[in-house]
Write a protein that holds these residues in place. Structure first.
Motif, PDB file in Angstrom:
ATOM      1  N   VAL A   1       0.851  -1.193   0.000  1.00 18.22           N
ATOM      2  CA  VAL A   1       0.000   0.000   0.000  1.00 18.22           C
ATOM      3  C   VAL A   1       0.883   1.237   0.000  1.00 18.22           C
ATOM      4  CG1 VAL A   1      -1.709   1.337   1.296  1.00 18.22           C
ATOM      5  CG2 VAL A   1      -1.830  -1.165   1.277  1.00 18.22           C
ATOM      6  N   LEU A   2       0.531   2.211  -0.822  1.00 13.38           N
ATOM      7  CA  LEU A   2       1.197   3.513  -0.810  1.00 13.38           C
ATOM      8  C   LEU A   2       0.129   4.593  -0.873  1.00 13.38           C
ATOM      9  CD1 LEU A   2       3.724   5.350  -0.992  1.00 13.38           C
ATOM     10  CD2 LEU A   2       3.640   5.066  -3.487  1.00 13.38           C
ATOM     11  N   LEU A   3       0.116   5.473   0.117  1.00 14.12           N
ATOM     12  CA  LEU A   3      -0.862   6.557   0.183  1.00 14.12           C
ATOM     13  C   LEU A   3      -0.136   7.899   0.162  1.00 14.12           C
ATOM     14  CD1 LEU A   3      -3.272   5.227   2.980  1.00 14.12           C
ATOM     15  CD2 LEU A   3      -3.311   4.761   0.517  1.00 14.12           C
ATOM     16  N   THR A   4      -0.542   8.782  -0.748  1.00 12.17           N
ATOM     17  CA  THR A   4       0.014  10.127  -0.827  1.00 12.17           C
ATOM     18  C   THR A   4      -1.103  11.109  -1.173  1.00 12.17           C
ATOM     19  OG1 THR A   4       0.477  10.457  -3.205  1.00 12.17           O
ATOM     20  CG2 THR A   4       1.988   9.031  -1.996  1.00 12.17           C
ATOM     21  N   ASN A   5      -0.791  12.391  -1.095  1.00 13.95           N
ATOM     22  CA  ASN A   5      -1.667  13.431  -1.626  1.00 13.95           C
ATOM     23  C   ASN A   5      -0.898  14.200  -2.694  1.00 13.95           C
ATOM     24  OD1 ASN A   5       0.012  14.458   0.437  1.00 13.95           O
ATOM     25  ND2 ASN A   5      -1.383  16.158   0.901  1.00 13.95           N
ATOM     26  N   ARG A   6      -0.557  13.497  -3.761  1.00 18.57           N
ATOM     27  CA  ARG A   6       0.277  14.057  -4.833  1.00 18.57           C
ATOM     28  C   ARG A   6      -0.411  15.221  -5.535  1.00 18.57           C
ATOM     29  NH1 ARG A   6      -1.496  14.462 -10.264  1.00 18.57           N
ATOM     30  NH2 ARG A   6      -3.334  13.152 -10.359  1.00 18.57           N
ATOM     31  N   THR A   7      -1.723  15.389  -5.346  1.00 15.40           N
ATOM     32  CA  THR A   7      -2.441  16.489  -5.998  1.00 15.40           C
ATOM     33  C   THR A   7      -2.341  17.798  -5.206  1.00 15.40           C
ATOM     34  OG1 THR A   7      -4.481  15.758  -4.924  1.00 15.40           O
ATOM     35  CG2 THR A   7      -4.087  14.986  -7.174  1.00 15.40           C
ATOM     36  N   TRP A   8      -1.614  17.798  -4.103  1.00 14.12           N
ATOM     37  CA  TRP A   8      -1.425  19.041  -3.353  1.00 14.12           C
ATOM     38  C   TRP A   8      -0.221  19.821  -3.901  1.00 14.12           C
ATOM     39  CZ3 TRP A   8      -4.030  22.041  -0.195  1.00 14.12           C
ATOM     40  CH2 TRP A   8      -3.348  23.104   0.422  1.00 14.12           C
ATOM     41  N   PRO A   9      -0.361  21.135  -4.155  1.00 13.22           N
ATOM     42  CA  PRO A   9      -1.573  21.947  -3.970  1.00 13.22           C
ATOM     43  C   PRO A   9      -2.485  21.972  -5.195  1.00 13.22           C
ATOM     44  CG  PRO A   9       0.270  23.355  -4.534  1.00 13.22           C
ATOM     45  CD  PRO A   9       0.816  21.965  -4.460  1.00 13.22           C
ATOM     46  N   ASP A  10      -2.006  21.354  -6.313  1.00 16.43           N
ATOM     47  CA  ASP A  10      -2.855  21.287  -7.497  1.00 16.43           C
ATOM     48  C   ASP A  10      -2.564  19.974  -8.215  1.00 16.43           C
ATOM     49  OD1 ASP A  10      -0.644  21.639  -9.401  1.00 16.43           O
ATOM     50  OD2 ASP A  10      -0.619  23.717  -8.734  1.00 16.43           O
ATOM     51  N   ARG A  11      -3.225  19.745  -9.327  1.00 15.87           N
ATOM     52  CA  ARG A  11      -3.203  18.432  -9.977  1.00 15.87           C
ATOM     53  C   ARG A  11      -2.147  18.280 -11.061  1.00 15.87           C
ATOM     54  NH1 ARG A  11      -9.717  17.153 -10.654  1.00 15.87           N
ATOM     55  NH2 ARG A  11     -10.340  18.020  -8.650  1.00 15.87           N
ATOM     56  N   THR A  12      -1.296  19.261 -11.227  1.00 20.42           N
ATOM     57  CA  THR A  12      -0.399  19.264 -12.380  1.00 20.42           C
ATOM     58  C   THR A  12       0.770  18.296 -12.236  1.00 20.42           C
ATOM     59  OG1 THR A  12       0.831  21.129 -11.442  1.00 20.42           O
ATOM     60  CG2 THR A  12      -0.970  21.647 -12.958  1.00 20.42           C
ATOM     61  N   ASN A  13       1.159  17.965 -11.002  1.00 17.78           N
ATOM     62  CA  ASN A  13       2.352  17.158 -10.780  1.00 17.78           C
ATOM     63  C   ASN A  13       2.046  15.669 -10.965  1.00 17.78           C
ATOM     64  OD1 ASN A  13       4.677  15.871  -9.830  1.00 17.78           O
ATOM     65  ND2 ASN A  13       5.023  17.408  -8.252  1.00 17.78           N
ATOM     66  N   GLU A  14       2.705  15.035 -11.912  1.00 24.58           N
ATOM     67  CA  GLU A  14       2.497  13.613 -12.169  1.00 24.58           C
ATOM     68  C   GLU A  14       3.779  12.799 -11.976  1.00 24.58           C
ATOM     69  OE1 GLU A  14       0.655  13.058 -15.954  1.00 24.58           O
ATOM     70  OE2 GLU A  14      -1.216  14.025 -15.341  1.00 24.58           O
ATOM     71  N   ALA A  15       4.679  13.331 -11.152  1.00 28.04           N
ATOM     72  CA  ALA A  15       5.947  12.644 -10.913  1.00 28.04           C
ATOM     73  C   ALA A  15       5.749  11.284 -10.256  1.00 28.04           C
ATOM     74  CB  ALA A  15       6.865  13.509 -10.047  1.00 28.04           C
ATOM     75  N   ILE A  16       4.613  11.080  -9.620  1.00 29.58           N
ATOM     76  CA  ILE A  16       4.357   9.800  -8.951  1.00 29.58           C
ATOM     77  C   ILE A  16       4.362   8.631  -9.940  1.00 29.58           C
ATOM     78  CG2 ILE A  16       1.829   9.802  -9.116  1.00 29.58           C
ATOM     79  CD1 ILE A  16       1.839   8.812  -6.154  1.00 29.58           C
ATOM     80  N   ARG A  17       4.175   8.912 -11.222  1.00 29.30           N
ATOM     81  CA  ARG A  17       4.200   7.845 -12.230  1.00 29.30           C
ATOM     82  C   ARG A  17       5.534   7.093 -12.216  1.00 29.30           C
ATOM     83  NH1 ARG A  17       0.315   8.086 -16.391  1.00 29.30           N
ATOM     84  NH2 ARG A  17      -1.078   9.889 -16.265  1.00 29.30           N
ATOM     85  N   GLU A  18       6.626   7.807 -11.960  1.00 30.57           N
ATOM     86  CA  GLU A  18       7.938   7.166 -11.875  1.00 30.57           C
ATOM     87  C   GLU A  18       8.201   6.597 -10.483  1.00 30.57           C
ATOM     88  OE1 GLU A  18       7.631  10.269 -13.576  1.00 30.57           O
ATOM     89  OE2 GLU A  18       7.480   8.954 -15.328  1.00 30.57           O
ATOM     90  N   VAL A  19       7.599   7.193  -9.467  1.00 29.18           N
ATOM     91  CA  VAL A  19       7.854   6.774  -8.088  1.00 29.18           C
ATOM     92  C   VAL A  19       7.252   5.397  -7.808  1.00 29.18           C
ATOM     93  CG1 VAL A  19       7.441   7.317  -5.659  1.00 29.18           C
ATOM     94  CG2 VAL A  19       7.966   9.160  -7.278  1.00 29.18           C
ATOM     95  N   ARG A  20       6.008   5.195  -8.229  1.00 30.13           N
ATOM     96  CA  ARG A  20       5.300   3.959  -7.868  1.00 30.13           C
ATOM     97  C   ARG A  20       6.051   2.689  -8.298  1.00 30.13           C
ATOM     98  NH1 ARG A  20      -0.247   6.508  -9.684  1.00 30.13           N
ATOM     99  NH2 ARG A  20      -1.347   6.854  -7.712  1.00 30.13           N
ATOM    100  N   PRO A  21       6.371   2.519  -9.599  1.00 30.07           N
ATOM    101  CA  PRO A  21       7.039   1.270  -9.985  1.00 30.07           C
ATOM    102  C   PRO A  21       8.388   1.085  -9.320  1.00 30.07           C
ATOM    103  CG  PRO A  21       6.974   2.824 -11.829  1.00 30.07           C
ATOM    104  CD  PRO A  21       6.100   3.389 -10.769  1.00 30.07           C
TER     105      PRO A  21
END
Length: 377
Positions: free
Chosen positions: A345-365
């Motif tokens: 399980v991985l829980l974050t609020n990557r949309t803070w403060p807005d939704r533009t950041n999609e760096a989590i795509r590389e972090v998850r795998p």
């Protein structure tokens, strides 16, 4: 129905050392502002081997620190932890026919449509497999300002393809699925899942529409400058779910790492039971296997509600083909390997403060790969 998933509040040094590479990935992500903080956990064979957290609720230095028990808006994890879990139980009890036309439960789905229309051929299975022909996402909230108006707009939505012809991940499909299941339940999804799933599994932190006094203990998801025009904290981020009262088949659930590991272990317990150990649980192995099987059309990674590993999957490169999982838009994920008996399980609020950041795509795998390599399985 409890699992042996309790762990010390602070993982021992040897545990942190074992998963050092995974910690490094998450620490670097926070430093690079992929998300301000995260909570994460790993279970193997029904035992938690890691539960910890890094970072804060926001990027402010005086923001609260995240803990493993921090409750997050888990966004589309709602689809599997609430909606699919409910569908699994209803199916298991003989109350849900997967090949039943949606219109039998939701007549408004075909009212006003011409005879022979595509909608008449959409089944529950199509909704579960994201192959109904409905579009992926619609901003209903822009014009529908009440729950009734939004649901009506969803019922009347034109299909973009014949049912079963293509797979497109569809929020409207799960809004309809949630409502269809409520017809079978004869009560609201939030009430039924609390009684039939969350309470039996002792998921005390899991549920819809948290009490207002709990909001300061929940990381904010967004500083909404266009719709609600306020910081979204302790209420569902998804606007369509918000208009629906915070309870919907596609979004609205809040949970934390210990609860989600316990839920995942209930899925895995079924597979252990099939193998001759693990005792009696909420789900049977036959039900889990049914919902974990990839669906048509050919080439889709979608099972019944669940996703499965595919090329460039967020699960990384070590989860077996007999794995199921799901992502949440807010930055959350749950992956379960039915063969290796592992859940992450991985829980974050990557949309803070807005939704533009999609760096989590590389972090998850990368995170998942380093965890699996630390486990050596």
């Amino acid at each position: 129905m409890t699992s042996d998933l309790a762990m010390p509040a602070v993982p021992p040094t040897d545990v942190r050392d074992r998963f050092a590479a995974a910690y490094d990935v998450l620490g670097a992500a926070i430093a690079q502002r992929a998300f301000p903080g995260c909570a994460f956990g790993v279970s193997v064979g029904g035992k938690a081997v890691l539960q910890d957290a890094l970072g804060r609720f926001t990027y402010e230095p005086d923001s609260p620190e995240v803990t493993p028990e921090t409750k997050y808006d888990v966004a589309s994890l709602t689809k599997v932890v609430a909606t699919i879990a409910a569908a699994m139980l209803l199916y298991q009890r003989g109350s849900l026919d997967l090949d039943m036309p949606v219109a039998e439960l939701l007549p408004g789905f075909v009212v006003g449509r011409p005879a022979g229309t595509r909608a008449r051929h959409v089944t529950i299975r199509h909704l579960l497999a994201h192959s109904s022909g409905l579009p992926g996402y619609v901003e209903f909230f822009r014009t529908a300002h009440t729950a009734a108006a939004l649901f009506r707009a969803c019922l009347e939505l034109p299909l973009e393809a014949d049912p079963g012809q293509r797979a497109e991940y569809s929020d409207p499909g799960f809004i309809l699925l949630g409502k269809a299941l409520e017809v079978l339940m004869q009560e609201q999804l939030a009430v039924w899942t609390r009684r039939e799933i969350f309470h039996p599994l002792e998921l005390a932190a899991t549920g819809f529409t948290p009490f207002r006094y709990l909001a300061p203990g929940i990381p904010p998801t967004e500083n909404d400058t266009t719709f609600r025009k306020r910081v979204i904290q302790g209420e569902v981020q998804d606007e369509n779910a918000f208009v629906l009262g915070g309870v919907a088949g596609h979004a609205g659930l809040f949970s934390n790492v210990p609860d989600l590991l316990r839920f995942a272990d209930e899925i895995l317990r079924a597979m252990r039971t099939k193998a001759g150990s693990g005792g009696t649980g909420l789900f049977t192995a036959a039900t889990v296997e049914c919902f974990a099987e990839r669906q048509k059309p050919e080439g889709s990674s979608r099972a019944l509600g669940w996703d499965t590993p595919s090329e460039n999957s967020s699960s990384g490169s070590h989860f077996s083909s007999r794995s199921i999982g799901h992502l949440g838009y807010s930055g959350c994920s749950l992956w379960i390997d039915l063969v290796a008996d592992i859940a992450i399980v991985l829980l974050t609020n990557r949309t803070w403060p807005d939704r533009t950041n999609e760096a989590i795509r590389e972090v998850r795998p990368a995170f998942h790969d380093f965890v699996r390599e630390a486990l050596n399985c």
